[in-house]
Design a protein around this motif. Structure first.
Motif, PDB file in Angstrom:
ATOM      1  N   LYS A   1     -35.269  28.045  54.156  1.00 28.75           N
ATOM      2  CA  LYS A   1     -36.128  29.234  54.092  1.00 28.75           C
ATOM      3  C   LYS A   1     -36.536  29.552  52.648  1.00 28.75           C
ATOM      4  O   LYS A   1     -37.039  30.639  52.378  1.00 28.75           O
ATOM      5  CB  LYS A   1     -35.407  30.437  54.691  1.00 28.75           C
ATOM      6  CG  LYS A   1     -35.022  30.234  56.157  1.00 28.75           C
ATOM      7  CD  LYS A   1     -34.223  31.432  56.679  1.00 28.75           C
ATOM      8  CE  LYS A   1     -33.799  31.201  58.131  1.00 28.75           C
ATOM      9  NZ  LYS A   1     -32.995  32.337  58.653  1.00 28.75           N
ATOM     10  N   GLY A   2     -36.296  28.613  51.736  1.00 31.75           N
ATOM     11  CA  GLY A   2     -36.637  28.834  50.338  1.00 31.75           C
ATOM     12  C   GLY A   2     -35.465  29.233  49.483  1.00 31.75           C
ATOM     13  O   GLY A   2     -35.570  29.241  48.256  1.00 31.75           O
ATOM     14  N   GLY A   3     -34.338  29.596  50.106  1.00 33.72           N
ATOM     15  CA  GLY A   3     -33.144  30.003  49.372  1.00 33.72           C
ATOM     16  C   GLY A   3     -32.117  28.897  49.328  1.00 33.72           C
ATOM     17  O   GLY A   3     -32.350  27.766  49.767  1.00 33.72           O
ATOM     18  N   CYS A   4     -30.924  29.229  48.847  1.00 32.36           N
ATOM     19  CA  CYS A   4     -29.885  28.208  48.712  1.00 32.36           C
ATOM     20  C   CYS A   4     -28.541  28.874  48.466  1.00 32.36           C
ATOM     21  O   CYS A   4     -28.445  30.078  48.284  1.00 32.36           O
ATOM     22  CB  CYS A   4     -30.200  27.279  47.542  1.00 32.36           C
ATOM     23  SG  CYS A   4     -30.112  28.118  45.944  1.00 32.36           S
TER      24      CYS A   4
ATOM     25  N   LEU B   1     -35.119  23.997  40.361  1.00 30.25           N
ATOM     26  CA  LEU B   1     -33.911  24.772  40.637  1.00 30.25           C
ATOM     27  C   LEU B   1     -34.168  26.270  40.441  1.00 30.25           C
ATOM     28  O   LEU B   1     -33.665  27.088  41.225  1.00 30.25           O
ATOM     29  CB  LEU B   1     -32.785  24.306  39.711  1.00 30.25           C
ATOM     30  CG  LEU B   1     -31.451  25.042  39.861  1.00 30.25           C
ATOM     31  CD1 LEU B   1     -30.852  24.786  41.237  1.00 30.25           C
ATOM     32  CD2 LEU B   1     -30.485  24.609  38.751  1.00 30.25           C
ATOM     33  N   ALA B   2     -34.935  26.635  39.427  1.00 31.82           N
ATOM     34  CA  ALA B   2     -35.231  28.048  39.192  1.00 31.82           C
ATOM     35  C   ALA B   2     -35.991  28.652  40.369  1.00 31.82           C
ATOM     36  O   ALA B   2     -35.743  29.800  40.758  1.00 31.82           O
ATOM     37  CB  ALA B   2     -36.049  28.191  37.904  1.00 31.82           C
ATOM     38  N   GLU B   3     -36.895  27.884  40.957  1.00 28.86           N
ATOM     39  CA  GLU B   3     -37.616  28.377  42.138  1.00 28.86           C
ATOM     40  C   GLU B   3     -36.669  28.576  43.309  1.00 28.86           C
ATOM     41  O   GLU B   3     -36.746  29.583  44.026  1.00 28.86           O
ATOM     42  CB  GLU B   3     -38.717  27.382  42.520  1.00 28.86           C
ATOM     43  CG  GLU B   3     -39.820  27.236  41.477  1.00 28.86           C
ATOM     44  CD  GLU B   3     -40.825  26.177  41.869  1.00 28.86           C
ATOM     45  OE1 GLU B   3     -40.579  25.477  42.885  1.00 28.86           O
ATOM     46  OE2 GLU B   3     -41.853  26.038  41.163  1.00 28.86           O
ATOM     47  N   ILE B   4     -35.765  27.625  43.495  1.00 28.64           N
ATOM     48  CA  ILE B   4     -34.818  27.717  44.608  1.00 28.64           C
ATOM     49  C   ILE B   4     -33.877  28.902  44.416  1.00 28.64           C
ATOM     50  O   ILE B   4     -33.645  29.693  45.343  1.00 28.64           O
ATOM     51  CB  ILE B   4     -34.020  26.403  44.733  1.00 28.64           C
ATOM     52  CG1 ILE B   4     -34.957  25.253  45.115  1.00 28.64           C
ATOM     53  CG2 ILE B   4     -32.903  26.540  45.762  1.00 28.64           C
ATOM     54  CD1 ILE B   4     -34.293  23.898  45.101  1.00 28.64           C
TER      55      ILE B   4
ATOM     56  N   GLY C   1     -35.306  32.138  45.340  1.00 30.82           N
ATOM     57  CA  GLY C   1     -35.609  32.374  46.743  1.00 30.82           C
ATOM     58  C   GLY C   1     -36.992  31.953  47.184  1.00 30.82           C
ATOM     59  O   GLY C   1     -37.386  32.224  48.318  1.00 30.82           O
ATOM     60  N   SER C   2     -37.725  31.252  46.299  1.00 31.94           N
ATOM     61  CA  SER C   2     -39.081  30.829  46.656  1.00 31.94           C
ATOM     62  C   SER C   2     -39.251  29.322  46.515  1.00 31.94           C
ATOM     63  O   SER C   2     -40.332  28.828  46.214  1.00 31.94           O
ATOM     64  CB  SER C   2     -40.106  31.538  45.764  1.00 31.94           C
ATOM     65  OG  SER C   2     -39.858  31.238  44.389  1.00 31.94           O
TER      66      SER C   2
ATOM     67  N   LEU D   1     -39.131  19.362  48.569  1.00 30.75           N
ATOM     68  CA  LEU D   1     -38.288  19.315  47.382  1.00 30.75           C
ATOM     69  C   LEU D   1     -38.703  18.159  46.473  1.00 30.75           C
ATOM     70  O   LEU D   1     -38.846  18.332  45.248  1.00 30.75           O
ATOM     71  CB  LEU D   1     -36.827  19.166  47.797  1.00 30.75           C
ATOM     72  CG  LEU D   1     -35.772  19.161  46.691  1.00 30.75           C
ATOM     73  CD1 LEU D   1     -35.892  20.386  45.806  1.00 30.75           C
ATOM     74  CD2 LEU D   1     -34.380  19.066  47.306  1.00 30.75           C
ATOM     75  N   ILE D   2     -38.934  16.995  47.049  1.00 28.98           N
ATOM     76  CA  ILE D   2     -39.389  15.845  46.264  1.00 28.98           C
ATOM     77  C   ILE D   2     -40.777  16.115  45.687  1.00 28.98           C
ATOM     78  O   ILE D   2     -41.064  15.796  44.528  1.00 28.98           O
ATOM     79  CB  ILE D   2     -39.390  14.576  47.142  1.00 28.98           C
ATOM     80  CG1 ILE D   2     -37.953  14.199  47.526  1.00 28.98           C
ATOM     81  CG2 ILE D   2     -40.073  13.415  46.424  1.00 28.98           C
ATOM     82  CD1 ILE D   2     -37.850  13.068  48.515  1.00 28.98           C
TER      83      ILE D   2
END
Length: 345
Positions: free
Chosen positions: A33-36, A148-151, A154-155, A163-164
């Motif tokens: 969902k964009g998060g991690c 990683l900063a985007e993940i 939350g976006s 991801l690739i």
């Protein structure tokens, strides 16, 4: 180019507290969902996709120079030995291929570490089977940190293909700054006075051409690798991911065109400087030839009259010297008229 490094400061100090031991630089489990959520190296080694969250994706970013990486790739992920050797070796020419349901690639990005030259590109190897993505590097690389900063915000990407795609997009976008810097560098060289800075300009132009050739040597194969990913990636690499890769390929192609333009601009400046230098040298040689042509008959005349033998006319005549001077002036005037009519002057 040492005069103005085409690089930005590399933020290589960012490491997760859970990744201080072993080869792990960071690890995340994407929730689709964009998060991690952050995972440790021990958890990453034993991670399995849970039935209650089939969209979860593990992303592990490793330092491939650390011990234990090859063993985990081979035993923990069941990657064939030749592929493990490729992922952990220093053979970093950009390439991509599929291996069953897995995608394997080696990509290269501009080296933004302090003091680095643009042609000192750094590589990133990746392996992905649709639920697990492993990226590996030898030298600090900022591209994974951008994704990683985007993940963490939350976006980020929601699946392995996205991801690739995000990684390749950030890697290619980061090339833009070096190309812009190179163009600005060429513009500054064009503003210099060639008469005062010829040697300096030639030295810097040679460096620009060398940088352009090095970038083309790496970015050309990368263009081919990205095209292969877009065309032959496994089914989990969805249609929208292929579209995004196509956009990245188009951007990379534009960067290659910009590098060609920069290289041609450098060649034009170099040819112009060499032409000016050759013209100046030829002009100096021409003027020396004219001077020699004028003074050769005068030198012959004065040498003939200066021989120390008997019978020389005018030896006892006090006006003989001025007669010789007048004769030399007359010869000089005749030579100048002849050279003028021959358009040598």
């Amino acid at each position: 180019m040492r005069d103005k490094p085409l690089a930005m400061t590399q933020d290589s100090s960012l490491t997760d507290q859970t990744a201080m031991d072993g080869p792990l630089l960071f690890a995340r489990v994407l929730d689709g969902k964009g998060g991690c959520r952050l995972v440790s190296w021990a958890e990453a080694q034993g991670w399995k996709s849970a039935p209650d969250n089939p969209d979860a994706i593990l992303w592990v970013h490793l330092d491939r120079t650390k011990p234990g990486v090859a063993e985990w790739l081979e035993s923990g992920l069941s990657i064939p030995e030749p592929t493990v050797e490729l992922l952990t070796s220093d053979q970093t020419r950009p390439r991509a291929f599929t291996e069953g349901e897995a995608l394997v690639a080696t990509l290269r990005g501009i080296n933004f570490n302090p003091g680095a030259e643009p042609e000192d590109m750094v590589s990133m190897q990746l392996w992905c089977d649709g639920t697990r993505l492993v990226t590996l590097r030898r030298h600090p690389l900022q591209t994974p940190r951008d994704t990683l900063a985007e993940i963490d915000g939350g976006s980020g990407p929601q699946d392995a293909g996205a991801l690739i795609t995000s990684l390749t997009e950030h890697m290619v976008h980061r090339m833009n700054q070096s190309i812009v810097d190179m163009n600005e560098y060429i513009d500054r060289l064009e503003d210099l006075d060639p008469d005062d800075h010829a040697e300096e300009m030639l030295r810097k132009i040679t460096r620009i051409r060398r940088n352009c050739l090095a970038l083309q040597r790496h970015m050309g194969p990368q263009h081919v690798a990205l095209e292969l990913i877009a065309r032959d990636a496994p089914p989990w690499f969805e249609h929208h991911d292929r579209r995004e890769i196509d956009e990245t390929i188009a951007l990379l192609r534009r960067f290659l065109d910009d590098i060609d333009i920069s290289k041609e601009s450098a060649v034009v400046m170099q040819d112009e400087l060499r032409a000016r230098s050759l013209a100046s040298s030829e002009h100096a040689t021409y003027m020396l030839t004219i001077v020699a042509g004028i003074f050769l008959p005068l030198g012959f005349l004065t040498g003939l009259l200066g021989i120390n033998v008997g019978g020389m006319p005018g030896v006892d005549d006090p006006m003989a010297f001025w007669a010789v001077v007048g004769l030399c002036v007359a010869v000089l005037v005749v030579l100048l008229v002849i050279f003028k009519r021959l358009k040598w002057l």
